[in-house]
Design an enzyme around this catalytic site. Structure first.
Site, short mmCIF file in Angstrom:
data_model
loop_
_atom_site.label_atom_id
_atom_site.label_comp_id
_atom_site.label_asym_id
_atom_site.label_seq_id
_atom_site.Cartn_x
_atom_site.Cartn_y
_atom_site.Cartn_z
CE LYS A 153 5.55 4.87 8.00
NZ LYS A 153 5.40 4.55 9.45
NE ARG B 24 11.80 2.07 8.32
CZ ARG B 24 10.65 1.50 8.04
NH1 ARG B 24 10.17 1.54 6.82
NH2 ARG B 24 9.98 0.88 8.99
NE ARG C 162 1.09 -2.99 12.09
CZ ARG C 162 2.07 -2.23 11.59
NH1 ARG C 162 1.78 -1.18 10.82
NH2 ARG C 162 3.32 -2.49 11.86
NE ARG D 165 4.54 -5.54 10.11
CZ ARG D 165 4.91 -4.33 9.68
NH1 ARG D 165 4.06 -3.59 8.99
NH2 ARG D 165 6.10 -3.84 9.95
NE ARG E 98 8.79 -2.37 13.55
CZ ARG E 98 7.48 -2.54 13.48
NH1 ARG E 98 6.84 -3.28 14.37
NH2 ARG E 98 6.80 -1.97 12.52
P1 ADP Z 1 2.26 2.43 9.70
O1 ADP Z 1 2.01 2.07 8.26
O2 ADP Z 1 2.68 3.86 9.88
O3 ADP Z 1 3.18 1.47 10.40
P2 ADP Z 1 -0.53 1.56 10.09
O4 ADP Z 1 -1.26 2.32 9.04
O5 ADP Z 1 -0.28 0.11 9.84
O6 ADP Z 1 0.86 2.32 10.47
O7 ADP Z 1 -1.32 1.76 11.48
C1 ADP Z 1 -0.89 1.13 12.68
C2 ADP Z 1 -2.10 0.67 13.50
O8 ADP Z 1 -2.81 1.81 14.00
C3 ADP Z 1 -3.10 -0.13 12.70
O9 ADP Z 1 -3.61 -1.16 13.52
C4 ADP Z 1 -4.21 0.88 12.33
O10 ADP Z 1 -5.47 0.26 12.22
C5 ADP Z 1 -4.15 1.85 13.50
N1 ADP Z 1 -4.39 3.25 13.12
C6 ADP Z 1 -3.96 3.88 11.99
N2 ADP Z 1 -4.31 5.19 12.01
C7 ADP Z 1 -4.96 5.39 13.19
C8 ADP Z 1 -5.58 6.53 13.81
N3 ADP Z 1 -5.55 7.75 13.21
N4 ADP Z 1 -6.13 6.37 15.03
C9 ADP Z 1 -6.13 5.16 15.64
N5 ADP Z 1 -5.59 4.05 15.10
C10 ADP Z 1 -5.01 4.15 13.89
P1 AMP Z 2 7.47 -1.31 7.75
O1 AMP Z 2 6.48 -2.23 7.12
O2 AMP Z 2 7.63 -0.01 7.01
O3 AMP Z 2 7.20 -1.11 9.23
O4 AMP Z 2 8.89 -2.03 7.62
C1 AMP Z 2 9.14 -3.28 8.24
C2 AMP Z 2 10.64 -3.56 8.31
O5 AMP Z 2 11.20 -3.60 6.99
C3 AMP Z 2 11.48 -2.50 9.05
O6 AMP Z 2 11.46 -2.68 10.45
C4 AMP Z 2 12.85 -2.75 8.43
O7 AMP Z 2 13.47 -3.91 8.98
C5 AMP Z 2 12.52 -3.06 6.98
N1 AMP Z 2 12.53 -1.84 6.13
C6 AMP Z 2 11.47 -1.26 5.51
N2 AMP Z 2 11.85 -0.17 4.82
C7 AMP Z 2 13.19 -0.05 5.00
C8 AMP Z 2 14.17 0.88 4.56
N3 AMP Z 2 13.86 1.93 3.78
N4 AMP Z 2 15.46 0.70 4.96
C9 AMP Z 2 15.79 -0.33 5.74
N5 AMP Z 2 14.92 -1.25 6.20
C10 AMP Z 2 13.62 -1.12 5.84
#
Ligand code: ADP
Ligand code: AMP
Length: 224
Positions: free
Chosen positions: A16, A91, A130, A163, A174
């Site tokens: 995302k 969420r 990541r 992270r 998660r």
């Molecule tokens: P989200 O925001 O949904 O948690 P991220 O955008 O942070 O996900 O992506 C999670 C991990 O996967 C990151 O390390 C990113 O570089 C990698 N990633 C994102 N999209 C792809 C893809 N289409 N193919 C392979 N790796 C990806």
């Molecule tokens: P994310 O960066 O989207 O993976 O979010 C990291 C963490 O933030 C999640 O695991 C939750 O603990 C918290 N969080 C983010 N968005 C929400 C939401 N809409 N409602 C509740 N917790 C959230």
């Protein structure tokens, strides 16, 4: 032209944030990522951050009553009044209902909910590799999208970190939370006819092409 009010939906690690960087640039939209807002609050030690930290560290969701007000206020503010890209909210079903009620009151509507689909196995691979820039939050992957120099952000040279919630036990928790509390939103938005599904297993550029084309089509339909 109508507002472009978009939501990104999908499991943690679906890509995302990766796609958001591209889409916000394509369509000049403000990016509202609840995870980023919460992590900044934790780092600054604000009352919101203090309330959120233990839940985030445990891989649980922050309670609805803590997050809903903060995000609705952000969506109603300045730059997001003409459109936005929301990542990480809603969420839970109560969060989606709160957003729907707020929008009904304001006469606004959601344009589309973009679901990025990936398997649980892929989520684990992506989150465990990541790395994020400590300063800007830009996202990398040690295998799929490595920085030019190991451990260092390409853009501003800041240090890349893992992270706290990207550790193996927290990743599993998660994912379970996603399936239990967030996945029901797929049916929620599907019934409203605004869900658009994308195969997140494709490479980032391909996922981006599909999403961009879909949004462009929605815009075109809106003009006709
Ligand atoms: P989200 O925001 O949904 O948690 P991220 O955008 O942070 O996900 O992506 C999670 C991990 O996967 C990151 O390390 C990113 O570089 C990698 N990633 C994102 N999209 C792809 C893809 N289409 N193919 C392979 N790796 C990806
Ligand atoms: P994310 O960066 O989207 O993976 O979010 C990291 C963490 O933030 C999640 O695991 C939750 O603990 C918290 N969080 C983010 N968005 C929400 C939401 N809409 N409602 C509740 N917790 C959230």
């Amino acid at each position: 032209m109508a507002e472009l009010n978009l939501i990104l939906l999908g499991p943690p690690g679906a890509g995302k944030g990766t796609q958001a960087e591209r889409i916000t640039e394509d369509f000049n939209l403000p990016y509202i990522a609840t995870g980023n807002i919460l992590r900044a609050a934790v780092a600054e030690g604000t009352p919101l951050g203090v309330k959120a930290k233990t839940f985030m560290d445990a891989g649980a969701l922050v309670p609805d009553d803590v997050i809903i007000g903060v995000i609705l206020e952000r969506i109603a503010s300045g730059d997001a009044r003409d459109g936005f890209l929301l990542d990480g909210f809603p969420r839970t079903v109560p969060q989606a209902e709160a957003l729907a009620t707020e929008f009904e009151g304001l006469g606004r509507s959601l344009t589309a909910v973009l679901l990025i689909d990936v398997s649980d196995d892929e989520v684990v691979r992506r989150l465990s590799g990541r790395r994020v820039s400590a300063k800007t939050g830009r996202v990398y992957h040690i295998e799929f999208d490595p920085p030019k120099n190991e451990g260092v952000c390409d853009v501003d040279g800041s240090r890349l970190i893992q992270r706290d919630d990207d550790k193996p036990e927290t990743i599993k928790k998660r994912l379970a939370v996603y399936h239990e509390q967030t996945e029901p939103l797929v049916a929620f938005y599907s019934e409203l006819g605004i869900l658009r599904r994308f195969d997140g297993a494709r490479p980032p550029a391909e996922v981006h092409d599909h999403i961009r084309a879909q949004i462009a089509t929605l815009r075109l339909e809106d003009r006709i």
